[in-house]
Motif scaffolding. Structure first.
Motif, mmCIF file in Angstrom:
data_model
loop_
_atom_site.group_PDB
_atom_site.id
_atom_site.type_symbol
_atom_site.label_atom_id
_atom_site.label_comp_id
_atom_site.label_asym_id
_atom_site.label_seq_id
_atom_site.Cartn_x
_atom_site.Cartn_y
_atom_site.Cartn_z
ATOM 1 N N ARG A 58 0.783 -1.258 -0.088
ATOM 2 C CA ARG A 58 -0.019 0.150 0.008
ATOM 3 C C ARG A 58 0.758 1.117 0.113
ATOM 4 N N THR A 61 1.576 7.297 1.548
ATOM 5 C CA THR A 61 1.032 8.712 1.596
ATOM 6 C C THR A 61 -0.296 8.524 0.957
ATOM 7 N N GLY A 62 -1.192 9.268 1.469
ATOM 8 C CA GLY A 62 -2.718 9.256 1.199
ATOM 9 C C GLY A 62 -2.680 9.621 -0.364
ATOM 10 N N GLU A 64 -4.759 11.427 -2.025
ATOM 11 C CA GLU A 64 -5.366 12.683 -2.365
ATOM 12 C C GLU A 64 -4.070 13.444 -2.614
ATOM 13 N N LYS A 65 -2.873 13.416 -1.903
ATOM 14 C CA LYS A 65 -1.717 14.051 -2.296
ATOM 15 C C LYS A 65 -1.086 13.471 -3.492
ATOM 16 N N ARG A 110 -12.017 4.953 1.678
ATOM 17 C CA ARG A 110 -10.868 5.700 0.924
ATOM 18 C C ARG A 110 -9.614 4.942 1.371
ATOM 19 N N ALA A 112 -5.535 3.292 1.180
ATOM 20 C CA ALA A 112 -4.405 3.609 0.512
ATOM 21 C C ALA A 112 -4.392 2.510 -0.634
ATOM 22 N N GLU A 244 3.120 11.109 12.258
ATOM 23 C CA GLU A 244 2.170 11.396 11.466
ATOM 24 C C GLU A 244 0.881 12.065 11.699
ATOM 25 N N ASN A 249 2.624 16.462 9.579
ATOM 26 C CA ASN A 249 2.120 16.589 8.266
ATOM 27 C C ASN A 249 2.115 17.879 7.773
#
Length: 433
Positions: A58, A61-62, A64-65, A110, A112, A244, A249
């Motif tokens: 996985r 980092t999310g 969405e970044k 949602r 990863a 985190e 972040n």
């Protein structure tokens, strides 16, 4: 005269810069032509064949970044909101909507994505913006007038790419190891190739060299193999967990106040949040597996003897230098990326120019301390962008995936050509996809 930016490696940073340059040109705003030289494929290091993953692990980092994050452009006065809106067309969510996966991703909470899915997203963006990719390998970097000349070995044979600026990306090659050719020592690439082929590792005593996320991913995979003990060899006093929380972040996605920190404060922040640390998810897995232990030290020497690999570890304790020898049945060299991999490509004239700008021999420390606001080597013309070395001066998010939108802003906002450039030959390469 339109400038040419050559990028070595078609990874996330290259895709982010190419996407924003395409959007700027679509808005009628001047932007350089971006040409990427890639020996394999777009986002190759996120796929099994790249040697850094089996594609199933996985993303740390999310997602969405993505290539536009944090969508806070500052390139075009009075039109930055429009620029961000246009970049949203290439966001992670837009990819999911465009490929019919959005509702499923939301319903699953949602998650990863696996590395191979992230690679597909980057390939989708590259296709959408028409990113120019020359399939080949850079074999040398020299000077041509006021710009760079990249010698390449491509599908069409040897050639030259002329550029007003270069950006070097990527972690280098995953094939290196402390004892090449020995079957009891695996490089990162060898380990992941075996994992991708579903080859089970069976050994009594296994050592993993490295205390960062590369080693952490290897450990995460090793949990499912038939091994009795796993020793993590790293110079840190313990295996630290990556911070985190919100405040940690923010250091990555908003480096506004980074320059105001002292050098010691910046080094401390990177050590606590980015370098040689494991993610909280991996640390939870470590706690649940009693086969794991930590051995402090740096590997000074490795030798094969008596069906084992004997590692000599060097450490400093109580002000004294100490060396110890330990034997293992299998060693996995997960010491990670080589941030200076590109330095061997420079011809002597290019090296002389770089060292003149640095005020001394080219070293990793000098390069890091020279990186300016636009992520290039300060005082050097033509421009050489080194985002992987920019963390110390500009913020810890630039070397990784944490602020790709800001990275593209910094690079594309730089002045790539001199006021009166010499006439240049043009590149004859066509896009290769």
């Amino acid at each position: 005269m339109t400038a040419t930016l050559a990028i070595i490696g078609a990874g996330p940073k290259a895709v982010a810069v190419a996407a924003k340059a395409a959007v700027l040109r679509g808005m009628g705003v001047p932007a350089p032509e971006v040409l990427t030289v890639e020996r394999s494929a777009v986002a190759a290091n996120w796929q099994p064949g790249g040697g850094w993953t089996d594609g199933n692990h996985r993303l740390g980092t999310g997602p969405e970044k993505d290539v536009g994050f944090p969508y806070r452009s500052a390139l075009v006065p009075r039109r930055n909101a429009e620029l961000d809106e246009q970049m949203m067309r290439y966001s992670w969510q837009s990819y999911l909507v465009g490929t019919g996966q959005f509702a499923d991703w939301i319903d699953r909470g949602r998650p990863a994505p696996p590395h191979r899915t992230w690679a597909r997203y980057l390939g989708w963006v590259a296709d959408q913006v028409g990113m120019r990719v020359l399939r080949g390998e850079v074999t040398g970097i020299g000077i041509d007038g006021d710009g760079w000349a990249l010698s390449t070995d491509s599908e069409d044979g040897p050639g030259t790419v002329l550029a007003d600026a270069i950006m070097a990306t990527g972690p280098g090659q995953a094939e290196r190891s402390i004892l090449p050719g020995n079957p009891r020592v695996l490089s990162i690439a060898q380990f992941w190739h075996r994992a991708a082929a579903h080859e089970r590792i069976g050994a009594e005593r296994v050592a993993v060299i490295g205390g960062g996320e590369t080693a952490a991913a290897i450990l995460n995979e090793l949990f499912a193999h038939r091994v009795s003990t796993i020793t993590v060899i790293a110079p840190q006093v313990t295996l630290f967990t990556r911070g985190e929380g919100f405040f940690e972040n923010t250091l990555f996605s908003d480096p506004t106040h980074w320059a105001g920190l002292t050098l010691a404060e910046r080094r401390d922040a990177i050590a606590r949040t980015d370098r040689g640390v494991f993610s909280a998810r991996v640390q939870d897995a470590l706690l649940a597996d009693d086969r794991i232990r930590h051995l402090r030290g740096r590997v000074a020497h490795a030798v094969a003897r008596d069906d084992q690999i004997r590692l000599t570890l060097h450490s400093d304790r109580a002000g004294e230098s100490l060396e110890t020898v330990h034997g293992f049945d299998l060693v996995i060299d997960g010491s990670g990326a080589d941030t200076l991999w590109f330095t061997e490509l420079f011809t002597q004239d290019a090296l002389d120019l770089i060292e003149l700008s640095l005020g001394g021999p080219m070293t990793g420390e000098r390069l890091q301390e020279s990186i300016g606001y636009d992520l290039s080597v300060g005082q050097l013309s033509p421009k050489l962008f080194l985002p992987n070395l920019s963390g110390l001066n500009q913020g810890p998010g630039f070397p990784n995936l944490s602020c790709l939108g800001l990275l593209s802003d910094r690079v594309l906002g730089a002045e790539l050509t001199r006021p009166d450039p010499l006439p240049r030959r043009t590149n004859e390469y066509q896009p290769i996809r």
